[in-house]
Scaffold this motif. Structure first.
Motif, PDB file in Angstrom:
ATOM      1  N   LEU A 113      41.356 -12.727  18.696  1.00 48.67           N
ATOM      2  CA  LEU A 113      41.497 -11.264  18.626  1.00 48.67           C
ATOM      3  C   LEU A 113      41.899 -10.791  17.226  1.00 48.67           C
ATOM      4  N   THR A 116      38.943 -10.928  14.902  1.00 47.70           N
ATOM      5  CA  THR A 116      38.025  -9.823  15.219  1.00 47.70           C
ATOM      6  C   THR A 116      38.514  -8.524  14.589  1.00 47.70           C
ATOM      7  N   TYR A 120      36.690  -6.227  11.589  1.00 50.99           N
ATOM      8  CA  TYR A 120      36.459  -4.777  11.670  1.00 50.99           C
ATOM      9  C   TYR A 120      37.000  -4.079  10.423  1.00 50.99           C
ATOM     10  N   LEU A 204      35.110 -13.774  27.990  1.00 47.52           N
ATOM     11  CA  LEU A 204      35.455 -12.454  27.454  1.00 47.52           C
ATOM     12  C   LEU A 204      35.904 -12.549  26.000  1.00 47.52           C
ATOM     13  N   LEU A 205      36.777 -13.503  25.704  1.00 45.43           N
ATOM     14  CA  LEU A 205      37.283 -13.650  24.344  1.00 45.43           C
ATOM     15  C   LEU A 205      36.187 -14.096  23.387  1.00 45.43           C
ATOM     16  N   GLN A 206      35.303 -14.978  23.856  1.00 46.78           N
ATOM     17  CA  GLN A 206      34.218 -15.437  22.995  1.00 46.78           C
ATOM     18  C   GLN A 206      33.220 -14.320  22.704  1.00 46.78           C
ATOM     19  N   ILE A 207      32.835 -13.601  23.746  1.00 47.14           N
ATOM     20  CA  ILE A 207      31.860 -12.512  23.567  1.00 47.14           C
ATOM     21  C   ILE A 207      32.458 -11.394  22.717  1.00 47.14           C
ATOM     22  N   SER A 208      33.739 -11.065  22.989  1.00 48.01           N
ATOM     23  CA  SER A 208      34.375  -9.962  22.257  1.00 48.01           C
ATOM     24  C   SER A 208      34.717 -10.331  20.824  1.00 48.01           C
ATOM     25  N   SER A 209      34.542 -11.591  20.457  1.00 42.12           N
ATOM     26  CA  SER A 209      34.792 -11.995  19.070  1.00 42.12           C
ATOM     27  C   SER A 209      33.504 -12.352  18.336  1.00 42.12           C
ATOM     28  N   PRO A 212      31.006  -9.032  17.910  1.00 39.94           N
ATOM     29  CA  PRO A 212      31.445  -8.094  16.867  1.00 39.94           C
ATOM     30  C   PRO A 212      31.483  -8.717  15.474  1.00 39.94           C
TER      31      PRO A 212
END
Length: 312
Positions: A113, A116, A120, A204-209, A212
């Motif tokens: 997180l 990520t 950003y 979830l953590l893999q996709i959300s990192s 993005p």
């Protein structure tokens, strides 16, 4: 019998590294050096950012989270491994085991997180430079930081709530350290919901990192290629390369750990070393990468240590 049963489930046994006699001293020395390196380097990065007012910018305020998280990751496993190596002790109490497992998962989720959020920040700085000061204010950076740790805490709190509702009937941790999968193996009950939720937060953590970060760095690359100023292009690529290197190291060590445990014929010592390296290698390498590849930190690091730091 009740006392015996209670003792069996309260005091757990860890399989440990099973270090061959010939490798005892090298492994012990490596563990000590690794822990000292993690503590020293990450604290130095924190002190440099905290003391130097010129580094009180969004990029470095977000970066503070990484050494804090790395200190958690290194401290939660290495002292226990050093104690095991030195005293040949493989017993651990259940509360301590759960605490170690919780912070190990907090460290893993927090790293993803934080990187990520940092990606950003670099995207806004390079692709939207005129809006950077408006978007990445200190207030918004604080909100992002709180959100990162809040999401991490909630995900892991639910994971361990689902775990702790079960009674235990086994006492052997089949790993070098405590984690959610090894604690689930102590349970004699249907753990389907735990397994589903574990897979869910991993995905979830893999996709959300990954998604993005891949998108932001692709946009950054395109922006750099269109930028005619060679100095600005070089600085942007160097900064992003640092962040990307840390993320790639995290993914590679995680992949090695997964693959090592898939090969049953591999040496148990090698497989467990790979598993432990996932938590040891990134916290030791991350501050070195940032210290040597980030110009502002490198400059202050020279002053802090009073010596010249050679580039990679």
């Amino acid at each position: 019998m009740d006392n015996v049963s209670s003792n069996i489930t309260y005091i757990l046994n860890i399989e440990g590294l099973n270090i061959p006699p010939i490798a005892f001293y090298p492994v012990f020395i490596i563990a000590i050096i690794s822990y000292c390196l993690i503590i020293f380097c990450n604290i130095v990065i924190l002190l440099i950012i905290a003391i130097e007012k010129r580094l009180h910018e969004p990029m470095y305020l977000l970066l503070i989270n990484l050494p804090v998280n790395d200190l958690i990751g290194g401290t939660v496993i290495l002292p226990q491994l050093i104690h095991e190596i030195l005293w040949d002790s493989r017993s651990i109490s259940y509360p301590v085991c759960v605490t170690q497992a919780f912070f190990i998962h907090m460290y893993a989720g927090g790293t993803v997180l934080i990187l990520t959020a940092m990606a950003y920040d670099r995207y806004v700085a390079i692709c939207l430079p005129l809006r950077y000061n408006t978007i990445m204010t200190n207030t918004n950076v604080l909100k992002i930081t709180i959100l990162v740790w809040f999401i991490d805490l909630v995900l892991m709190a639910v994971l361990f709530y689902l775990l702790l509702r079960f009674p235990r009937c086994r006492s052997l941790i089949s790993n070098t350290y405590c984690d959610n999968p090894s604690l689930l193996r102590l349970v004699c009950a249907d753990t389907s919901l735990n397994n589903i939720y574990g897979l869910f937060i991993t995905a979830l953590l893999q996709i959300s990192s990954v998604v993005p970060i891949a998108f932001t760095y692709l946009q950054i690359l395109l922006t750099c290629l269109r930028n005619k100023r060679s100095d600005a292009k070089k600085k942007a690529i160097q900064t992003c390369a640092t962040h990307l290197a840390v993320f790639i190291i995290l993914e590679i060590t995680g992949l090695f750990s997964i693959l090592a445990y898939r090969f049953e014929n591999a040496s148990p010592f090698i497989r467990r070393m790979f598993g432990a390296s996932t938590l040891i290698f990134p916290p030791a390498v991350n501050p070195i990468i940032y210290g040597l590849k980030t110009k502002e930190i490198k400059s202050k690091l020279k002053q802090f240590l009073g010596c010249k730091v050679s580039p990679l």
